[in-house]
Design an enzyme around this catalytic site. Sequence first.
Site, PDB file in Angstrom:
ATOM      1  N   GLY A  10      61.834  82.140  60.890  1.00 60.31           N
ATOM      2  CA  GLY A  10      62.241  81.613  62.188  1.00 60.31           C
ATOM      3  C   GLY A  10      61.096  80.944  62.917  1.00 60.31           C
ATOM      4  CB  THR A 135      57.734  87.876  63.073  1.00 61.97           C
ATOM      5  OG1 THR A 135      58.980  88.436  63.513  1.00 61.97           O
ATOM      6  CG2 THR A 135      56.746  89.009  62.911  1.00 61.97           C
ATOM      7  CG  ASP A 137      61.825  90.769  65.026  1.00 65.42           C
ATOM      8  OD1 ASP A 137      62.191  90.281  66.112  1.00 65.42           O
ATOM      9  OD2 ASP A 137      62.544  90.790  64.009  1.00 65.42           O
ATOM     10  NE  ARG A 172      81.210  91.177  86.709  1.00 67.62           N
ATOM     11  CZ  ARG A 172      81.738  90.060  86.230  1.00 67.62           C
ATOM     12  NH1 ARG A 172      81.134  89.436  85.217  1.00 67.62           N
ATOM     13  NH2 ARG A 172      82.837  89.565  86.753  1.00 67.62           N
ATOM     14  N   GLY A 180      65.337  91.411  67.110  1.00 73.18           N
ATOM     15  CA  GLY A 180      64.679  92.635  66.652  1.00 73.18           C
ATOM     16  C   GLY A 180      65.561  93.297  65.609  1.00 73.18           C
ATOM     17  NE  ARG A 181      67.497  90.529  60.085  1.00 73.19           N
ATOM     18  CZ  ARG A 181      68.744  90.237  59.730  1.00 73.19           C
ATOM     19  NH1 ARG A 181      69.441  91.107  59.034  1.00 73.19           N
ATOM     20  NH2 ARG A 181      69.273  89.096  60.073  1.00 73.19           N
ATOM     21  CD  GLU A 233      68.422  90.179  65.760  1.00 68.27           C
ATOM     22  OE1 GLU A 233      69.326  89.349  65.936  1.00 68.27           O
ATOM     23  OE2 GLU A 233      67.393  89.947  65.111  1.00 68.27           O
ATOM     24  CG  LEU A 283      68.053  80.947  75.817  1.00 66.76           C
ATOM     25  CD1 LEU A 283      68.845  81.637  76.908  1.00 66.76           C
ATOM     26  CD2 LEU A 283      67.694  79.526  76.241  1.00 66.76           C
ATOM     27  NE  ARG A 285      64.110  82.014  66.674  1.00 66.02           N
ATOM     28  CZ  ARG A 285      63.512  82.808  65.791  1.00 66.02           C
ATOM     29  NH1 ARG A 285      62.200  82.779  65.682  1.00 66.02           N
ATOM     30  NH2 ARG A 285      64.214  83.628  65.043  1.00 66.02           N
TER      31      ARG A 285
END
Length: 365
Positions: A10, A135, A137, A172, A180-181, A233, A283, A285
């Site tokens: 990415g 990365t 992450d 709300r 963040g895999r 994520e 967003l 990145r």
Amino acid sequence: MRIGVLTGGGDVPGLNPAIQAVTRAAIDQGWEVVGIRRGWRGLLDFDLDDPFVAAAEHTLPLTLQSVRAIDRETSTILQTARTERRTLEERTAHILKVIGHLKLDALVPIGGVHTLAYAAHLAREGVKVNTIPKTMDNDVFGTDYCIGFSTAVTRSVDAVNALRTPAGSHERVGIIELFGRRSGETALMAGFLADTDRTLIAEVPVDMEAVAELLLRDRTDNPSSYAMAVVSEGARLKGDDDVAYGEVDQDGNRRLGGISDTMSEEFKRLTGVGTISQKLGYLMRIGAPDALDTMVGRALGARAIQHIADGETGLMMAVRDGSYTSVPADICTTSERRVDVDAFYDSTAYRPRIRGIAGLPMFLR
């Protein structure tokens, strides 16, 4: 010498300063620099039966003039792509032939775990390789810092704080999904710095009933009647082993993304209170790199070339305990870098737990 440089995986802010530094440092040595377009795919798709067309499509000569102002641009000038490691390893013989055809004496791949793992594979095949970790992450094992992390956290904090306005106006609960895999460090840092009410990370399953109760209490305790949470994520609900919510990509991997919507629906079902579900996605990145990513990109790029000049290859450039260093290129394949939950996270309150920091590196690793 002739040096090849590529960016894989990415896109992140900070890649262009690294490319610029590699180019300048190599030219200072009197060497030539060739950019490989679209990461490993540039070598994988290179047609040796039509090399002139292939070279025009998959390579880019890099000169002092061509990289002069690229650090001000917002994405890698070499483009980037994701390529499954198994596909690359199956076609290593072809890639070695392309490297030979291009007369590359050494490679400087810049990327995340998968990009760097294949670089380490090439090093074992005899290719002179020095790698640079990047990365959002920040999950490459062997280094405390990866290019792109600081800017991604900054963008995330800005977005979370901006989303407080509609959350407060509509009373709300905001549930903001970040990249963040497998590692929740980006969410952990963004949640900590934006002072969100709750932070859900990939390492800890989410008990939705408990989180809903906490967020409802946070909303009640806030004079403006709203609450904010960030979620990796790669987070999953307790009892649910499937974190792959998205579509299948071209390499057969299921994309992540959608946990914020799942959590939002569950929260509304459990409490009856409305939510704002927002996936920040790309967003995180966008825009030019911040000062830290510019500095680290340039430093690691120059260091990679200096090692080659010293006859030292098979290395990954790294930052450890606040200092620049180098480690074996294959170290990224030996373990996973994830959040130390016991040290930095409260799994009951779903919040960062930053306590004693004396003697720890800046990014608390």
